[in-house]
Scaffold this active site. Structure first.
Site, PDB file in Angstrom:
ATOM      1  N   SER A  65       0.824  -1.213   0.000  1.00  0.00           N
ATOM      2  CA  SER A  65       0.000   0.000   0.000  1.00  0.00           C
ATOM      3  C   SER A  65       0.857   1.261   0.000  1.00  0.00           C
ATOM      4  O   SER A  65       2.047   1.237   0.346  1.00  0.00           O
ATOM      5  CB  SER A  65      -0.919   0.014   1.219  1.00  0.00           C
ATOM      6  N   GLY A 160      -5.744 -15.606   5.215  1.00  0.00           N
ATOM      7  CA  GLY A 160      -6.007 -14.585   6.223  1.00  0.00           C
ATOM      8  C   GLY A 160      -7.465 -14.416   6.566  1.00  0.00           C
ATOM      9  O   GLY A 160      -7.793 -13.875   7.632  1.00  0.00           O
TER      10      GLY A 160
END
Length: 250
Positions: A65, A160
Site C-alpha cells: 500500500s 487470512g
C-alpha cells in the site's frame, strides 16, 4: 494531502507525511523512520521508487500500500499498541507493516503476519533476517533474528480470512486487502476492547476503510461484548480472496 508526501529518503518521506498531517503522533513517525520502506519494496524494476507515496507491485497479484495508507492505519491502531499487545497482520505481503507493528509492541508483545502466497512469506522472512528491521528504540542485541526465534514475530502462510487462531485473541488486527464483508473469524479472534481495521467492498467497486471495535461503546475501551463499526474513508485495495484468484491477477 494524501498522495503528495513523496521523499528522496525514508526519513524525508516520513517527515512529509508528518508535515501534511497524515501522521500526527510522534511515536508513529518514529516507528516509520525505524523501518526503511526500501527494504520491503521489490527494487528489480527501475521505475519503482520506494519513497513514492503510492502503491507498488510486489508480485503475485499483490501490492504494498501507499505510505500514507500505512500511516493512516498506524494512527488508527496506535492506541492499541501497548506493551504486551498481540497484533495480527492479514495479507502481510513483504512484511513492511508487520515490522512496523513489531517496532511498536515488541519486545513484550507478539505480532503475527499471515499471507496465503508462500513466496511472499519467504520474502518477508528474508527481509527481517537480512537486518531490514533495525529499531532505533531497541538495544543492538534485540535483532529481528531474536524476535523471530522467540516467536514474538511470526510470519506464516495461511488464508487470512481465517485469521491465525494459534495466538488469538488479538488486541489489534489489520487487514491489507478488501473483503466483501467482514470475516466472522476475524471478529471472533479480536479481543474484548480490541480494534480491527479492514477495507470492505468488492473488487473494482466502491470500498470503505472501517474500524471495528469489540466491546467498545462509543469507542471507549468498555468490554460490553458488542461490536461497533465506524467508516473511516473511501479506499481502493486489492481483494481479500483465495490464492488462485489472486495469482490470476498477476
Amino acid at each position: 494531502m494524501a498522495w503528495r508526501s513523496h521523499g528522496r529518503t525514508n526519513d524525508e518521506l516520513v517527515d512529509n507525511l508528518y508535515r501534511n498531517e497524515i501522521i500526527t503522533e510522534h511515536r508513529v513517525a518514529r516507528a516509520m523512520k525505524s523501518v526503511d520502506r526500501a527494504n520491503y519494496v521489490a527494487m528489480k524494476e527501475p521505475s519503482i521508487d520506494p519513497y513514492q507515496d503510492s502503491p507498488q507491485p510486489i508480485g503475485y497479484g499483490a501490492t504494498i500500500s501507499a505510505p500514507h495508507m500505512h500511516a493512516h492505519c498506524l494512527q488508527e491502531l496506535s492506541r492499541w499498541f501497548v506493551p504486551g499487545a498481540k497484533v495480527l497482520d492479514v495479507g502481510s505481503g513483504t512484511g513492511y507493516l508487520t515490522a512496523l507493528f513489531a517496532e511498536m509492541v515488541t519486545p513484550d508483545g507478539v505480532v503475527v503476519g499471515v499471507d496465503h502466497v508462500d513466496e511472499l512469506v519467504r520474502a518477508s522472512r528474508e527481509n527481517f533476517h537480512r537486518g531490514a528491521f533495525e529499531s532505533r528504540r531497541f538495544p543492538a542485541n534485540l535483532s529481528a533474528h531474536k524476535l523471530l526465534a522467540a516467536g514474538e514475530v511470526i510470519l506464516a502462510t495461511a488464508d487470512g480470512r481465517n485469521g491465525w487462531p494459534g495466538r488469538a485473541p488479538y488486541d489489534a488486527i489489520h487487514v491489507g486487502a478488501a473483503s466483501p464483508s467482514i470475516p466472522e473469524a476475524l471478529i471472533e479472534q479480536l479481543a474484548p476492547g480490541g480494534r480491527l481495521i479492514i477495507p470492505v467492498g468488492r473488487e473494482h467497486e466502491g470500498q470503505t476503510l472501517k474500524a471495528v471495535d469489540k466491546g467498545a461503546f462509543a469507542f471507549t475501551l468498555v468490554p460490553d461484548g458488542n461490536v461497533y463499526e465506524k467508516t473511516l474513508m473511501g479506499v481502493l485495495y486489492v481483494p481479500l480472496c483465495d490464492k488462485a484468484h489472486q495469482l490470476r491477477r498477476s
